[in-house]
Design an enzyme around this catalytic site. Structure first.
Site: not given
Length: 480
Positions: A229, A249, A283
């Protein structure tokens, strides 16, 4: 396609406790279904069940763990279209991308099935000095115990799978909190797991509010927390996690270098995909594009044309490439960052307009490095271009970031490739392609504010296990 209501899963069992969590169709804005919301009592019960199941999970033979994972592969394959349609509704992901993620879910469980029977140990010679003659060592990996997983909204199938599948392979019971905006994929995973003969209490899948989720982080019965997140939330959770292992992560503002010897047409095609795939909500989405000045204008013009050609609309339409962002609030935030950059002197090359949760694919140039759209994580369909003249200076510019997840480099020069691998402060360097590329068995993760540890089944199993050493002394009379 969706059921009218979904349960949560507590100790392997569906519980229709309530219908307190509405799941919104991200394109229409209408309530698509409702989900049972777990309270603190249910979360505590799930953790207690995982703790009680630790011994049974630890003793589960490797072939049984493999069979359970293979069952998941079979059932997810049979339900592939259902999974993809549910993902498109709850996430707003265009249907072609949703089908791709559903296939990756299958891949991730298949890799875990393969790895479940090859969690090896090692014999270790200890006689490195006279005092250790007659001693032999060996180590093996043992499950760390009950695990806590918190998964995000942007890949609600595959990023949950990257926690669940290695836990089963390693023999760890777990509790999973899926993102409240996209819980359906995780609950379908729960449906399939409930069909197996996993030990009672081996898993709980518990959608809950962020405020009610503290036990996922703080409970000492949990031995590992794996969170995917935002950086702000991730580092806060690490500070509260106590003695347990923590794997994070987190985010990024990934950069891509396009050197002068690149195939411009190929690079444009890949960068358009990397920047705007699933509306940039990844991401490792391409956010910063550094292009050699010798090809900058040609590359820029082709990239703008390709970006303008992307179809935006209903994610259920197979022709759609740009769907909605996860919420109007997030689209408003990013629109504000674009306007902020333009007000400070940036040039808007295309896009920039918003309608609700729909934000056009947007390209900017002449953006100050201090602008939010440059130094923060955009997490949406916006990318910025800038020229460079010196390759080493471009590497330094990529490193001029609080993040370090992956980077892409288009070049044909083997020595530049080596320098990029040596110098870039990231978890992965992708040559001849975008930083957004990932295959599910590779080590994946970042440095700096992008996180701690690595995903990818084999590497997640390493985090979910501990080394246990055995030392055997052979008395002098028995030595030969």
């Amino acid at each position: 396609m969706l059921k009218s209501a979904y349960p949560y899963y507590l100790a392997n069992e569906p519980v229709y406790a309530n219908q307190d969590l509405p799941v919104i169709d991200k394109y229409s804005g209408e309530v698509a279904t409702r989900v049972a919301l777990a309270d603190a009592k249910a979360i505590d019960a799930g953790i207690a069940a995982a703790d009680a199941a630790s011994d049974a999970m630890r003793k589960l033979p490797a072939y049984k763990r493999q069979q359970i994972l293979q069952h998941c592969v079979q059932r997810f394959t049979e339900r592939l279209e259902e999974l993809a349609q549910a993902l498109t509704i709850e996430n707003g992901k265009p249907i072609n991308d949703a089908r791709g993620e559903a296939i990756r879910l299958v891949d991730t469980f298949r890799i875990a099935a393969e790895e479940s029977v090859r969690i090896y140990g090692e014999v270790m010679p200890l006689d490195i000095s006279a005092r250790a003659v007659g001693y032999t060592g060996m180590w093996k990996r043992v499950p760390v115990g009950p695990c806590s997983f918190i998964s995000p909204f942007n890949f609600p199938l595959n990023l949950a799978a990257h926690k669940v599948a290695p836990a089963i392979a390693a023999g760890c019971p777990f509790v999973l909190k899926p993102a409240s905006m996209t819980p359906i994929g995780a609950l379908i995973i729960g449906e399939v797991l409930a069909e197996t003969d996993l030990p009672k209490g081996a898993f709980s899948i518990l959608p809950c509010s962020r405020d009610g989720a503290d036990l996922f982080t703080t409970d000492p019965r949990l031995k590992l927390l794996s969170f995917t997140g935002s950086p702000q939330v991730g580092w806060e959770l690490k500070a509260k996690a106590g003695k347990k292992k923590v794997v994070l992560e987190l985010g990024g503002n990934a950069a891509c270098i396009i050197d002068h010897d690149s195939d411009i047409e190929d690079a444009v095609k890949r960068v358009v995909f990397g920047a705007f795939y699933q509306s940039g909500q990844s991401c490792i989405s391409v956010q910063r594009i550094l292009v050699h000045e010798a090809i900058y204008k040609t590359f820029r013009d082709q990239l703008v044309a390709a970006t303008k050609a992307l179809k935006m609309g209903d994610p259920k339409d197979p022709a759609t490439f740009i769907g909605p962002m996860i919420s109007s609030k997030e689209a408003e935030r990013l629109e504000g960052w674009v306007k902020e950059a333009v007000a400070a002197g940036a040039t808007l090359l295309c896009g920039g307009k918003r309608n609700g949760a729909m934000l056009e694919a947007t390209l900017l140039e002449n953006v100050k490095s201090s602008a939010n759209i440059s130094c923060q994580e955009a997490f949406g369909p916006v990318a910025i271009l800038s020229p460079f003249t010196d390759f080493d200076a471009a590497l330094k510019e990529v490193n001029n970031s609080d993040f370090g997840l992956q980077a892409g480099v288009f070049t044909r020069d083997i020595y530049k490739i080596q320098r990029a691998w040596d110098e870039l402060e990231v978890g992965g360097v992708v040559i001849g392609d975008i930083p957004s590329w990932r295959v599910d068995h590779m080590p994946y993760g970042g440095v700096k504010d992008s996180g701690l540890g690595r995903e990818g089944i084999r590497y997640a199993i390493e985090d979910m296990t501990e080394l246990r050493m055995l030392i055997v002394r052979t008395p002098p009379k028995e030595q030969r």
